[in-house]
Every structure is written in structure tokens, then in C-alpha cells.
Design a protein around this motif. Structure first.
Motif, PDB file in Angstrom:
ATOM      1  N   VAL A 160       8.160  -8.672 -72.947  1.00 16.40           N
ATOM      2  CA  VAL A 160       7.436  -9.957 -72.920  1.00 16.40           C
ATOM      3  C   VAL A 160       8.190 -10.983 -73.760  1.00 16.40           C
ATOM      4  CG1 VAL A 160       5.211 -11.076 -73.333  1.00 16.40           C
ATOM      5  CG2 VAL A 160       5.275  -8.664 -72.721  1.00 16.40           C
ATOM      6  N   MET A 161       8.685 -10.550 -74.911  1.00 16.56           N
ATOM      7  CA  MET A 161       9.414 -11.460 -75.801  1.00 16.56           C
ATOM      8  C   MET A 161      10.684 -11.983 -75.114  1.00 16.56           C
ATOM      9  SD  MET A 161       8.933  -9.020 -79.083  1.00 16.56           S
ATOM     10  CE  MET A 161      10.066  -9.768 -80.228  1.00 16.56           C
ATOM     11  N   ARG A 162      11.391 -11.078 -74.447  1.00 17.15           N
ATOM     12  CA  ARG A 162      12.643 -11.488 -73.772  1.00 17.15           C
ATOM     13  C   ARG A 162      12.345 -12.426 -72.618  1.00 17.15           C
ATOM     14  NH1 ARG A 162      13.933  -5.844 -74.109  1.00 17.15           N
ATOM     15  NH2 ARG A 162      15.080  -5.496 -76.037  1.00 17.15           N
ATOM     16  N   LEU A 163      11.266 -12.129 -71.914  1.00 14.52           N
ATOM     17  CA  LEU A 163      10.894 -12.935 -70.748  1.00 14.52           C
ATOM     18  C   LEU A 163      10.576 -14.383 -71.128  1.00 14.52           C
ATOM     19  CD1 LEU A 163      10.275 -12.395 -67.653  1.00 14.52           C
ATOM     20  CD2 LEU A 163       7.880 -12.340 -68.333  1.00 14.52           C
ATOM     21  N   LEU A 164       9.984 -14.552 -72.307  1.00 17.92           N
ATOM     22  CA  LEU A 164       9.490 -15.877 -72.684  1.00 17.92           C
ATOM     23  C   LEU A 164      10.492 -16.699 -73.494  1.00 17.92           C
ATOM     24  CD1 LEU A 164       5.833 -14.886 -73.726  1.00 17.92           C
ATOM     25  CD2 LEU A 164       6.544 -16.009 -71.627  1.00 17.92           C
ATOM     26  N   THR A 165      11.611 -16.103 -73.885  1.00 13.83           N
ATOM     27  CA  THR A 165      12.544 -16.837 -74.753  1.00 13.83           C
ATOM     28  C   THR A 165      13.926 -16.974 -74.101  1.00 13.83           C
ATOM     29  OG1 THR A 165      13.053 -14.746 -75.838  1.00 13.83           O
ATOM     30  CG2 THR A 165      11.488 -16.159 -76.938  1.00 13.83           C
ATOM     31  N   THR A 166      14.614 -18.036 -74.499  1.00 10.61           N
ATOM     32  CA  THR A 166      15.993 -18.212 -74.034  1.00 10.61           C
ATOM     33  C   THR A 166      16.932 -17.600 -75.082  1.00 10.61           C
ATOM     34  OG1 THR A 166      16.195 -20.298 -75.186  1.00 10.61           O
ATOM     35  CG2 THR A 166      15.402 -20.389 -72.907  1.00 10.61           C
ATOM     36  N   LYS A 167      18.174 -17.397 -74.685  1.00 10.95           N
ATOM     37  CA  LYS A 167      19.133 -16.789 -75.616  1.00 10.95           C
ATOM     38  C   LYS A 167      19.335 -17.678 -76.843  1.00 10.95           C
ATOM     39  CE  LYS A 167      23.428 -14.353 -75.885  1.00 10.95           C
ATOM     40  NZ  LYS A 167      24.754 -14.122 -75.376  1.00 10.95           N
ATOM     41  N   LYS A 168      19.312 -18.986 -76.594  1.00  9.36           N
ATOM     42  CA  LYS A 168      19.516 -19.930 -77.696  1.00  9.36           C
ATOM     43  C   LYS A 168      18.372 -19.810 -78.719  1.00  9.36           C
ATOM     44  CE  LYS A 168      20.085 -24.831 -78.562  1.00  9.36           C
ATOM     45  NZ  LYS A 168      19.703 -26.145 -78.089  1.00  9.36           N
ATOM     46  N   GLU A 169      17.173 -19.669 -78.181  1.00  4.43           N
ATOM     47  CA  GLU A 169      16.013 -19.555 -79.079  1.00  4.43           C
ATOM     48  C   GLU A 169      16.080 -18.274 -79.900  1.00  4.43           C
ATOM     49  OE1 GLU A 169      12.444 -21.888 -76.689  1.00  4.43           O
ATOM     50  OE2 GLU A 169      13.026 -19.881 -76.066  1.00  4.43           O
ATOM     51  N   ARG A 170      16.565 -17.210 -79.270  1.00  4.46           N
ATOM     52  CA  ARG A 170      16.607 -15.920 -79.977  1.00  4.46           C
ATOM     53  C   ARG A 170      17.612 -15.928 -81.134  1.00  4.46           C
ATOM     54  NH1 ARG A 170      17.644 -13.190 -74.487  1.00  4.46           N
ATOM     55  NH2 ARG A 170      15.762 -13.812 -73.403  1.00  4.46           N
ATOM     56  N   LEU A 171      18.525 -16.905 -81.078  1.00  4.11           N
ATOM     57  CA  LEU A 171      19.562 -16.954 -82.120  1.00  4.11           C
ATOM     58  C   LEU A 171      19.195 -17.874 -83.287  1.00  4.11           C
ATOM     59  CD1 LEU A 171      22.667 -17.089 -79.776  1.00  4.11           C
ATOM     60  CD2 LEU A 171      21.877 -15.142 -81.103  1.00  4.11           C
ATOM     61  N   ILE A 172      18.015 -18.482 -83.209  1.00  2.00           N
ATOM     62  CA  ILE A 172      17.618 -19.418 -84.276  1.00  2.00           C
ATOM     63  C   ILE A 172      17.557 -18.683 -85.606  1.00  2.00           C
ATOM     64  CG2 ILE A 172      15.709 -20.828 -85.171  1.00  2.00           C
ATOM     65  CD1 ILE A 172      15.041 -21.577 -82.292  1.00  2.00           C
ATOM     66  N   ARG A 173      18.168 -19.283 -86.591  1.00  2.00           N
ATOM     67  CA  ARG A 173      18.114 -18.707 -87.946  1.00  2.00           C
ATOM     68  C   ARG A 173      17.087 -19.479 -88.752  1.00  2.00           C
ATOM     69  NH1 ARG A 173      22.129 -15.609 -90.329  1.00  2.00           N
ATOM     70  NH2 ARG A 173      23.562 -14.755 -88.785  1.00  2.00           N
ATOM     71  N   MET A 174      16.275 -18.739 -89.441  1.00  2.00           N
ATOM     72  CA  MET A 174      15.227 -19.403 -90.223  1.00  2.00           C
ATOM     73  C   MET A 174      15.639 -19.485 -91.689  1.00  2.00           C
ATOM     74  SD  MET A 174      11.934 -17.636 -88.422  1.00  2.00           S
ATOM     75  CE  MET A 174      10.721 -18.427 -89.451  1.00  2.00           C
ATOM     76  N   LYS A 175      15.057 -20.471 -92.369  1.00  2.00           N
ATOM     77  CA  LYS A 175      15.351 -20.656 -93.797  1.00  2.00           C
ATOM     78  C   LYS A 175      14.890 -19.425 -94.564  1.00  2.00           C
ATOM     79  CE  LYS A 175      15.041 -25.590 -94.768  1.00  2.00           C
ATOM     80  NZ  LYS A 175      14.154 -26.607 -95.353  1.00  2.00           N
ATOM     81  N   PRO A 176      15.657 -19.001 -95.552  1.00  2.00           N
ATOM     82  CA  PRO A 176      15.185 -17.855 -96.346  1.00  2.00           C
ATOM     83  C   PRO A 176      13.899 -18.208 -97.087  1.00  2.00           C
ATOM     84  CG  PRO A 176      17.121 -18.826 -97.352  1.00  2.00           C
ATOM     85  CD  PRO A 176      16.957 -19.500 -96.030  1.00  2.00           C
ATOM     86  N   PRO A 177      12.985 -17.254 -97.211  1.00  2.00           N
ATOM     87  CA  PRO A 177      11.732 -17.568 -97.913  1.00  2.00           C
ATOM     88  C   PRO A 177      11.985 -17.805 -99.387  1.00  2.00           C
ATOM     89  CG  PRO A 177      11.837 -15.235 -97.343  1.00  2.00           C
ATOM     90  CD  PRO A 177      13.031 -15.881 -96.722  1.00  2.00           C
ATOM     91  N   ARG A 178      11.204 -18.717 -99.962  1.00  2.00           N
ATOM     92  CA  ARG A 178      11.379 -19.024-101.390  1.00  2.00           C
ATOM     93  C   ARG A 178      10.680 -17.942-102.222  1.00  2.00           C
ATOM     94  NH1 ARG A 178       6.679 -20.676-103.735  1.00  2.00           N
ATOM     95  NH2 ARG A 178       5.085 -21.418-102.301  1.00  2.00           N
ATOM     96  N   ALA A 179      11.017 -17.931-103.497  1.00  2.00           N
ATOM     97  CA  ALA A 179      10.354 -16.983-104.405  1.00  2.00           C
ATOM     98  C   ALA A 179       8.913 -17.441-104.621  1.00  2.00           C
ATOM     99  CB  ALA A 179      11.091 -16.952-105.723  1.00  2.00           C
ATOM    100  N   VAL A 180       8.002 -16.488-104.671  1.00  2.00           N
ATOM    101  CA  VAL A 180       6.585 -16.819-104.845  1.00  2.00           C
ATOM    102  C   VAL A 180       6.157 -16.375-106.238  1.00  2.00           C
ATOM    103  CG1 VAL A 180       4.263 -16.328-103.993  1.00  2.00           C
ATOM    104  CG2 VAL A 180       6.146 -16.563-102.392  1.00  2.00           C
ATOM    105  N   SER A 181       5.453 -17.275-106.922  1.00  2.00           N
ATOM    106  CA  SER A 181       5.067 -16.963-108.302  1.00  2.00           C
ATOM    107  C   SER A 181       3.883 -15.997-108.325  1.00  2.00           C
ATOM    108  CB  SER A 181       4.680 -18.242-109.027  1.00  2.00           C
ATOM    109  OG  SER A 181       3.480 -18.727-108.490  1.00  2.00           O
ATOM    110  N   LYS A 182       3.697 -15.376-109.478  1.00  2.88           N
ATOM    111  CA  LYS A 182       2.597 -14.417-109.634  1.00  2.88           C
ATOM    112  C   LYS A 182       1.246 -15.129-109.496  1.00  2.88           C
ATOM    113  CE  LYS A 182       0.627 -11.140-112.866  1.00  2.88           C
ATOM    114  NZ  LYS A 182       0.495 -10.746-114.247  1.00  2.88           N
ATOM    115  N   THR A 183       1.172 -16.330-110.047  1.00  2.00           N
ATOM    116  CA  THR A 183      -0.087 -17.087-109.966  1.00  2.00           C
ATOM    117  C   THR A 183      -0.483 -17.324-108.515  1.00  2.00           C
ATOM    118  OG1 THR A 183       0.716 -18.227-111.918  1.00  2.00           O
ATOM    119  CG2 THR A 183      -1.275 -19.102-110.911  1.00  2.00           C
ATOM    120  N   GLU A 184       0.499 -17.714-107.704  1.00  2.00           N
ATOM    121  CA  GLU A 184       0.209 -17.953-106.289  1.00  2.00           C
ATOM    122  C   GLU A 184      -0.301 -16.682-105.617  1.00  2.00           C
ATOM    123  OE1 GLU A 184       3.077 -21.040-104.243  1.00  2.00           O
ATOM    124  OE2 GLU A 184       4.171 -19.816-105.687  1.00  2.00           O
ATOM    125  N   LYS A 185       0.334 -15.563-105.974  1.00  2.00           N
ATOM    126  CA  LYS A 185      -0.069 -14.292-105.368  1.00  2.00           C
ATOM    127  C   LYS A 185      -1.493 -13.909-105.769  1.00  2.00           C
ATOM    128  CE  LYS A 185       4.415 -12.034-104.920  1.00  2.00           C
ATOM    129  NZ  LYS A 185       5.202 -10.888-105.383  1.00  2.00           N
TER     130      LYS A 185
END
Lengths: 294, 387
Positions: free
Chosen positions: B194-219
């Protein structure tokens, strides 16, 4: 002084506990309602003695048991403590969303459900709390024909009416009942409305979370001292919170490897651990050996 | 001579009576099929390692539940007073699922979600599977309460499915639970096409920003605020959401390590054993092998497909409004269902097939844990509307 404070705290705690318990008690008794009344009983509900008398149905609107014992029923608003419902009998505990029927026959010798008044000369019924003064519920009913009762349209509802079908110990509403699911599917047979409404609620819940946590970081990183300080342009710790997880992971890994390497070169380090040997007769050698030689 | 004849008759009668009590005398073809299904589950769990912690107890439970017996000896799970009936009480009254949620909360790290809160919305979008399945079940003639219980399979959340069906349609509980857990185990098979059917090759190659560090208070704030916001909207899901967020607070507060360790260790293990075994045992052939059960299995598969569709398409739509550089890889959309961490792992595996350096696991964990919250909220809505 410290002792005084300690006792004061205990007193306040006790006060609030008792206050809370009083509220809970009050909430329980306030869940009871006079639900249905029948005055002239010619061919209607029969009591345990095979007699037909006027009856009063009490309904527990709550989803927990309520004990009606100690409360008062009366047909005279000026005498709220006319009949005290005795304590100590399990039948006074009304189950959640359930009923208890009292017989207004002026025959208290027939059991605790038989009241010391009848409704022949009154058009009033009142239910008072255990203190005998707090009114829980009351009703003034019209003149009723034989075997016709006066009750709430639905159990516990505000509106009263003359009921053509008497319903002692059962639901006052005698029509066809549908649950909310059946009603929902009547107007939304294909589930499209449900999909739209439910998805909206799911989105709403998570959007709220999103909005809160989108801004939480800003709140958390807000430097109040700096905000209210006259020196507005302090560049301290700028960008410290923007360190990504990957950078942190890399730093952690480097530290971990560094420490591991350190350990490799420190083989002469001697670690002494205390080994706990708890005594048990089962592990004792004395019991494991024969006392006499063969 | 007469005495010995009487004795033989006595022994023969009692032997016959004994035989009538055995499984051989009460065995039916239905029991045979169910035992085969149980063995298949155990095979999948041990050989293929598909959700072994769930499929082994369930598979063995199916075998236990389909040992045929003569009714009346307090043996069967549906017989009042039997041991299995007592254990099944926790399923019927919806006690086990919240306890499992407590453990899930204690072992879940919501950091990925907190660092990129947008991912929460994917967890909401993937709940489309629940309501798509609800609509299909209505079309197939199931009652609204039954349709709601079947629909929740699309949330890919076993405890939630058990919780809701125990309230709305206890008769279908066995079939719904088995269906939900089966398809959760089959997530790596169902979702990638289903994932392959709905996405293009270009979309599958999208790189996402690395997640930021989360503080203990936020957690620490997350479970408290999360509970207040979600449970105020859907109080009917309080037992699930309350336990989930409570478990998470035990973990994140760091001062209740022992409690958190118990919740995510021994407690969840014990409850998983009990829930798996009893749900499996509830599939007695006499009550389980019906046309309805077949319908539930078919709808279950469709609901997973719809859920995956909802998640992936939502990311694609969201990308239309995001700037270049902030775009999300649609391959994490499937993780909006709450099969933790299997569906996130699927995102990672499929992503790596197209770019060996593009690791999507941490990004996919965000919608994955949001899916747990989303499916609990959806269960609360269904309970509120249909009970």
C-alpha cells in the motif's frame, strides 16, 4: 511552634476529609427520586401479604448503590419525620438505576416497607434526608382514578404525568427503547456522519496536543530573567537547545567509547565487591551432613 | 456367573460413560480447524517471529479452548466457576487492557512526538481505518455496536480492540481480538504494498530533519497535559488514556523507577499471558466458527489497508503546505496505526530499500505512539456514541 503547625495540618486534613465524606454522603442520598405513586389500588400491584394498597416507588438515579435507611417518608410537609425507614435491613440498599416500592397502608407491623400513613387524605409525598430536615424530593399529585398512577415520564426525569400503564419496580417509559447506537444508525445508515464526527474529534484531541507542545518548548526555554532585565541583548547560551538528537547521540557514543578505552588500559584496577551470603537453614552444612558415621 | 455378567456390564457402562467425557467423543471438525489455526499461530510466532509474545499465548490458548469436553464440569471458559472463566473475567470486564496500557506507557518514549508535534496529526489520520471498517461493517449488516467493535481492529491496537468489544459486543470479542492480533502480526506483509502504491520514488527519498533533543521537563509535562487534553474531550476512554499516561509519568519522572520497571516488566508480562491465553481459549469452535467471524476477518484486513492509506495520504497532503526542507517522508504515514513498534519498523525497512542512509525509524515512532493515543480516543468516541 513546629508541633502546633503539625497538629494544625492534621486538623485541616481531617476537616477536609470529613467535609468530603459529607458531600459524598449527601450526593448519594440526593440521587434518590420519588418516581411513581399509585393511590387507589383495586386491581394493581399486590404486596407480600396479598393485599392491594397505595404504593410509592423510589428510584435510584445513581450508578452506585444507595442506602435509603434512616431517611424519612411523609405525606405531610409539616411533619417531615413521619416515617423513619429503619436501618439494618439489606432491602433498603437500592441497586444502581433500580427501584424500591413502599406500601402506604398504615400497617407498620407488616415490615419496614409498609408506611405508617396512607394516601387517602393527602396529595403530598416527601422524601427527607437522614437529618429529617433536608428535602430530597417531594411531589404534589392530582386526584387519581383507580389503578392509575402518577409518575415521571422517564425514570428520574423532571416531568411528571398520569401514567396509563402502572410500572411498579420497572421503567416508567413503556414505549420501544432504542440505544444510542440504533438511533445513530437510523440517521446515519452508512456511517459517513460517524466517520466525519469521530475523525474530527480524534483530530481535535491531537491538534490540541500539537498546539500545546509546539509552544511548550518556547515556554520552557523562555528566560524570564532575561525578559525582564534591562540588558536585553545578552547572548548567553544562544542555540544551546538546538542541539539535535543525532549530535547528542554522537557525543554520548564518543564518551562511551572513550571510557571503554580507558578501562582497557587500566587492567590493574581491582574491584572489590561484597558478596552477600544470607543465612538459611536450608543451605546450612550442619543440616546437610549426617551426624553419625557409618 | 450372573454376578460376573453384572460386573462386566457395570464396567462396560462406566467405560462408555468415561469415553463420553473424553475429547474423542466430543470432538468436531470445527475443533480440528481451530486447533490447526492455533498451531499455525504458534508456527508464525516461533518460526517467523511475528509478534511472538502475543501469538504464542493466543495460539496455545486456541488449542486449550478447543479441547472438546462434555459441558457441565466447570472446564470451559464460558462455564461459570471454571478456572478459565475466572481468568476471562479480566477480559470481559475490560480490566486487562488498561493494565497493558500502563505497561505500554511505562515503556514508551514520546520524545520523537514531542520534538516534532506535527507527527501527532498522522496518528489521527490513520484512524480512518477504524471508521472505514465501521462503515463497511454496517453495510454488511452488523449492528452499530458490533460495527464499532469491528472497526476498532483498524486501530491495530489489540488491548483497545478487546476493551471496546468487551463493552459493545462481547459475543464477538474472540473473533475481533484474534483478527486484530493476527493483522498486527502481519503488518510487515500488509502495509508495504500500500505504501509503495501511494508514493512516488521522489517522495520515498525525502530526508527529514533530525529530531531535536527533548528536555526532561517536556517529557514529564507530556503525560500530564496529554491526559488533561484528551480525557477531557473523551472521558469514556479514561481507563485507557489514564493508564497510558500514568505509566509514562512513572517512567519520565525518574523518581519512580521501581514502579515503572514493574509496570513495563512483570506486570505487563503477567497480563499479556492472561489476556493472550484467555482470548485464545475464548475461540471455542462452537461459538467462534461462524459466518460473522469470517466477515470480521475480511473487514479487519480492509481496515488495515484503509488505515495505511489514511496515514500515507495525509502526509502527502500535509507536504503540499510545508516548505522545502520541512517536508515529511510519506513512508512514515503507515506508522499512524498503533502497532508499536512494528509499523515504525516497516517505515524504516521500506525507506532503506530506496535510500540506504535514510533512517526513518525515529521519525516513524512519532506517529506510531500518536496512533496509540488516537486509537484510544477513537475507542472512547465509539463507546460514547454506540453504548
Amino acid at each position: 511552634m513546629k508541633v502546633l503547625h503539625k497538629y494544625l495540618r492534621i486538623f485541616i486534613l481531617l476537616f477536609f476529609t470529613i467535609f468530603a465524606l459529607t458531600i459524598i454522603q449527601a450526593q448519594s442520598s440526593s440521587d434518590l427520586r420519588i418516581n411513581e405513586i399509585l393511590v387507589i389500588n383495586d386491581s394493581n400491584y399486590i404486596d407480600d401479604f396479598g393485599q392491594r394498597n397505595a404504593w410509592i416507588e423510589i428510584f435510584n438515579t445513581a450508578y452506585n448503590n444507595v442506602n435509603i435507611a434512616g431517611m424519612y417518608l411523609t405525606d405531610d410537609p409539616n411533619n417531615p419525620q413521619k416515617y423513619r425507614i429503619p436501618k439494618g435491613d439489606p432491602i433498603t440498599v437500592i441497586q444502581p438505576r433500580n427501584y424500591l416500592v413502599f406500601f402506604a397502608d398504615n400497617h407498620t407491623t407488616r415490615g419496614i416497607l409498609h408506611l405508617n400513613f396512607d394516601l387517602s387524605n393527602s396529595n403530598y409525598v416527601g422524601l427527607f434526608d437522614v437529618n429529617g430536615t433536608t428535602l430530597i424530593d417531594e411531589i404534589r399529585f392530582p386526584k387519581l382514578e383507580s389503578d392509575i398512577s402518577y409518575g415521571r415520564i422517564n425514570d428520574g426525569a423532571e416531568q411528571w404525568t398520569v401514567l396509563q400503564k402502572t410500572t411498579p419496580k420497572s421503567n416508567n417509559f413503556t414505549g420501544v427503547m432504542y440505544n444510542s447506537g440504533d438511533e445513530f444508525v437510523k440517521i446515519d445508515p452508512y456511517g459517513l456522519g460517524m466517520t466525519f464526527v469521530a475523525m474530527s474529534v480524534v483530530f481535535l484531541s491531537l491538534i490540541l496536543l500539537y498546539l500545546v507542545f509546539k509552544n511548550t518548548r518556547r515556554l520552557y526555554t523562555l528566560n524570564l530573567k532575561r525578559l525582564f532585565s534591562k540588558e536585553m541583548n545578552m547572548p548567553e547560551n544562544e542555540g544551546l537547545h538546538d542541539i539535535s538528537g543525532e549530535v547528542n547521540a554522537a557525543i554520548s557514543m564518543a564518551l562511551y567509547l572513550y571510557r571503554n578505552e580507558l578501562h582497557d588500559h587500566e587492567e590493574t584496577v581491582l574491584t572489590i565487591k561484597k558478596v552477600a551470603r544470607s543465612y538459611s537453614p536450608w543451605s546450612s552444612k550442619i543440616y546437610g551432613l549426617r551426624t553419625s558415621h557409618r | 456367573m450372573e454376578n460376573s455378567a453384572n460386573y462386566i456390564t457395570f464396567v462396560t457402562d462406566h467405560l462408555y460413560q468415561f469415553y463420553s467425557y473424553t475429547s474423542f467423543a466430543n470432538f468436531t471438525f470445527g475443533h480440528f480447524i481451530m486447533i490447526c489455526i492455533g498451531l499455525f499461530f504458534i508456527y508464525l510466532a516461533i518460526s517467523k517471529e511475528y509478534e511472538p509474545l502475543l501469538l504464542v499465548p493466543i495460539g496455545f490458548g486456541i488449542i486449550v479452548g478447543n479441547i472438546a469436553f462434555k459441558p457441565g464440569f466447570q472446564v470451559g471458559i464460558y462455564e461459570t466457576g471454571s478456572v478459565f472463566n475466572y481468568l476471562y473475567f479480566g477480559v470481559l470486564q475490560g480490566i486487562y487492557p488498561p493494565l497493558i496500557f500502563l505497561g505500554i506507557g511505562a515503556m514508551t518514549d514520546f520524545s520523537a512526538l514531542i520534538s516534532n508535534p506535527k507527527l501527532m496529526l498522522i496518528g489521527a489520520a490513520a484512524q480512518l481505518g477504524i471508521f472505514g471498517a465501521y462503515a463497511i461493517a454496517l453495510l454488511l449488516g452488523f449492528s452499530p455496536a458490533e460495527a464499532g467493535s469491528i472497526g476498532i481492529i483498524g486501530g491495530a491496537d489489540g488491548p483497545t480492540a478487546i476493551f471496546l468489544s468487551s463493552k459493545l459486543a462481547p459475543d464477538l470479542l474472540g473473533a475481533i481480538a484474534i483478527s486484530a492480533y493476527s493483522y498486527m502480526a502481519l503488518v510487515p506483509v500488509i502495509q508495504p504494498p500500500v505504501m509503495r502504491l501511494l508514493t512516488t520514488k521522489k517522495e520515498r527519498l525525502i530526508r527529514m530533519k533530525p529530531p531535536r533533543a527533548v528536555s526532561k521537563t517536556e517529557k514529564i509535562m507530556f503525560p500530564i497535559i496529554g491526559l488533561l487534553l484528551t480525557a477531557f474531550i473523551v472521558p469514556s476512554a479514561l481507563s485507557l488514556l489514564g493508564m497510558l499516561f500514568f505509566g509514562n509519568l512513572l517512567k519520565e519522572s525518574t523518581v519512580t523507577k521501581r514502579l515503572a520497571d514493574t509496570a513495563k516488566g512483570p506486570l505487563i508480562d503477567i497480563v499479556t499471558i492472561l489476556i493472550g491465553l484467555t482470548v485464545g481459549a475464548s475461540t471455542q469452535a462452537t461459538t467462534f466458527l461462524t459466518v460473522k467471524s469470517v466477515g470480521i476477518f475480511v473487514i479487519g484486513a480492509v481496515s488495515f489497508i484503509i488505515a495505511t492509506f489514511g496515514g500515507v495520504m495525509f502526509v502527502k497532503i500535509l507536504n503540499l503546505f510545508l516548505k522545502e526542507g520541512n517536508k515529511m517522508n510519506p513512508l512514515i504515514g503507515n506508522a499512524g496505526v498503533s502497532a508499536v513498534p512494528d509499523s515504525a519498523r516497516v517505515s524504516q525497512v521500506v525507506g532503506l530499500q530506496y535510500d540506504k542512509t535514510n533512517h526513518l525509524l525515529m521519525h516513524a515512532m512519532g506517529p506510531n505512539v500518536a496512533g496509540v493515543i488516537g486509537s484510544a480516543v477513537a475507542a472512547g468516541i465509539l463507546l460514547g456514541f454506540l453504548s
